[in-house]
Design a protein around this motif. Structure first.
Motif, mmCIF file in Angstrom:
data_model
loop_
_atom_site.group_PDB
_atom_site.id
_atom_site.type_symbol
_atom_site.label_atom_id
_atom_site.label_comp_id
_atom_site.label_asym_id
_atom_site.label_seq_id
_atom_site.Cartn_x
_atom_site.Cartn_y
_atom_site.Cartn_z
ATOM 1 N N ALA A 128 13.560 32.892 38.931
ATOM 2 C CA ALA A 128 12.321 32.843 39.651
ATOM 3 C C ALA A 128 12.172 31.433 40.328
ATOM 4 N N CYS A 129 12.916 30.410 39.743
ATOM 5 C CA CYS A 129 12.728 29.010 40.486
ATOM 6 C C CYS A 129 13.740 28.514 41.349
ATOM 7 N N GLU A 130 14.847 29.354 41.507
ATOM 8 C CA GLU A 130 16.248 28.871 41.884
ATOM 9 C C GLU A 130 17.002 30.023 42.526
ATOM 10 N N ILE A 131 17.653 29.939 43.774
ATOM 11 C CA ILE A 131 18.227 30.769 44.381
ATOM 12 C C ILE A 131 19.970 30.464 43.882
ATOM 13 N N ARG A 132 20.580 31.153 43.398
ATOM 14 C CA ARG A 132 22.095 30.830 43.004
ATOM 15 C C ARG A 132 22.990 31.876 43.255
ATOM 16 N N HIS A 133 24.225 31.666 43.530
ATOM 17 C CA HIS A 133 25.230 32.576 43.426
ATOM 18 C C HIS A 133 26.246 32.298 42.748
ATOM 19 N N PHE A 134 27.037 33.289 41.998
ATOM 20 C CA PHE A 134 28.362 32.856 41.061
ATOM 21 C C PHE A 134 29.425 33.620 41.771
ATOM 22 N N MET A 135 30.587 32.807 41.557
ATOM 23 C CA MET A 135 31.884 33.801 41.757
ATOM 24 C C MET A 135 32.360 34.295 40.529
ATOM 25 N N GLN A 136 32.731 35.413 40.423
ATOM 26 C CA GLN A 136 33.146 35.838 39.316
ATOM 27 C C GLN A 136 34.730 36.290 39.402
ATOM 28 N N VAL A 137 35.337 36.058 38.526
ATOM 29 C CA VAL A 137 37.129 36.396 38.613
ATOM 30 C C VAL A 137 37.321 37.032 37.100
ATOM 31 N N ALA A 138 37.833 38.215 37.215
ATOM 32 C CA ALA A 138 38.173 38.837 35.881
ATOM 33 C C ALA A 138 39.707 38.839 35.973
ATOM 34 N N TYR A 139 40.095 38.081 34.957
ATOM 35 C CA TYR A 139 41.716 37.820 34.659
ATOM 36 C C TYR A 139 42.208 38.937 33.649
ATOM 37 N N PRO A 140 43.259 39.702 34.162
ATOM 38 C CA PRO A 140 43.710 40.418 32.806
ATOM 39 C C PRO A 140 44.466 39.807 31.877
ATOM 40 N N LEU A 141 44.078 39.885 30.688
ATOM 41 C CA LEU A 141 44.836 39.313 29.297
ATOM 42 C C LEU A 141 46.305 40.050 29.430
ATOM 43 N N PRO A 142 47.079 39.259 28.510
ATOM 44 C CA PRO A 142 48.417 39.485 28.247
ATOM 45 C C PRO A 142 48.446 40.972 27.464
ATOM 46 N N SER A 143 47.615 41.119 26.932
ATOM 47 C CA SER A 143 47.553 42.542 26.073
ATOM 48 C C SER A 143 47.524 43.693 27.089
ATOM 49 N N GLY A 144 46.887 43.284 28.476
ATOM 50 C CA GLY A 144 46.709 44.633 29.107
ATOM 51 C C GLY A 144 45.504 45.453 28.877
ATOM 52 N N LYS A 145 44.876 45.072 28.154
ATOM 53 C CA LYS A 145 43.571 46.051 27.580
ATOM 54 C C LYS A 145 42.348 45.356 27.571
ATOM 55 N N ALA A 146 42.112 43.937 28.218
ATOM 56 C CA ALA A 146 40.944 43.414 28.167
ATOM 57 C C ALA A 146 40.997 42.036 29.121
ATOM 58 N N VAL A 147 39.958 41.740 29.637
ATOM 59 C CA VAL A 147 39.744 40.667 30.687
ATOM 60 C C VAL A 147 38.959 39.562 30.274
ATOM 61 N N MET A 148 39.466 38.330 30.851
ATOM 62 C CA MET A 148 38.766 37.022 30.832
ATOM 63 C C MET A 148 37.920 36.883 31.946
ATOM 64 N N VAL A 149 36.295 36.868 31.880
ATOM 65 C CA VAL A 149 35.709 36.974 32.959
ATOM 66 C C VAL A 149 35.061 35.546 33.085
ATOM 67 N N THR A 150 35.615 34.784 34.309
ATOM 68 C CA THR A 150 35.024 33.571 34.445
ATOM 69 C C THR A 150 33.835 33.430 35.919
ATOM 70 N N ASN A 151 32.784 32.872 35.366
ATOM 71 C CA ASN A 151 31.590 32.955 36.533
ATOM 72 C C ASN A 151 31.624 31.360 36.813
#
Length: 207
Positions: free
Chosen positions: A108-131
């Motif tokens: 409500a007080c601030e306009i902001r945008h984020f870049m999200q990158v979802a990196y596949p983890l070595p297991s191949g079944k989950a991701v690490m999501v950075t924002n």
């Protein structure tokens, strides 16, 4: 300074805990980016301290109670958004390539945008999501924030983040700075940020 990392335990969520093998805690625990871990079903498998801090700073002090580890993240967002990212994360796992987008997360007080990158983890079944917050850099701050003594900007060849430097020119964070991306000049050194280096060129696991 390393910060806490919260992951599903092998005792309470043994089926989910195995999906998180290969996480580079040295990177995640020092990052100020909001990071969480999930599978294509949007099960919350883990998060860093910045995930808690961001929620607390935006009226979400009860986030750990509302969405404990192992809970369904889709309930934290509109249905169409949940479907969109679940498909995107699933495709990232199939291809082995990170999923990247820039999204609006204004308050409500601030306009902001984020870049999200979802990196596949070595297991191949989950991701690490950075924002990562998208920085609208002011020209007067560019030199002292992103340029080294030689006037060179270090930019990741994969995600295009640029290195934010300390007074002694140590990399303290990797930011998405549209002003630098749109005006790429000759004084750019192409390298890899810590996330992309770990994803594309992981250190071999010693047996």
């Amino acid at each position: 300074k390393p910060m806490p990392l919260y992951l599903v335990s092998s005792g309470n969520h043994s089926d989910h805990h195995s999906l998180l093998t290969g996480i580079n805690k040295d990177i995640v625990c020092v990052s100020t980016d909001v990071i969480y871990f999930t599978d294509p079903r949007l099960t919350l498998l883990g998060y860093n301290q910045s995930w808690i801090d961001f929620a607390s700073n935006n009226g979400g002090d009860d986030i750990q109670d509302r969405w404990p580890l192992g809970s369904d993240l889709s309930t934290a967002m509109p249905e169409d958004r949940a479907q969109q990212i679940a498909i995107a994360y699933g495709r990232a796992l199939i291809s082995g390539q990170p999923y990247c987008e820039v999204y609006d997360c204004s308050s409500a007080c601030e306009i902001r945008h984020f870049m999200q990158v979802a990196y596949p983890l070595p297991s191949g079944k989950a991701v690490m999501v950075t924002n990562s917050l998208v920085y609208q850099a002011r020209s007067g701050n560019l030199e002292k924030t992103y340029l080294n003594a030689g006037g060179v900007v270090s930019q990741c060849v994969y995600c295009r983040r640029v290195a934010r430097l300390s007074s002694d020119e140590q990399v303290v964070q990797w930011d998405l700075v549209p002003e630098l991306i749109m005006k790429v000049g000759p004084a750019v050194s192409h390298t890899l940020c810590h996330y992309c280096l770990d994803h594309y060129f992981p250190e071999p696991v010693m047996s």
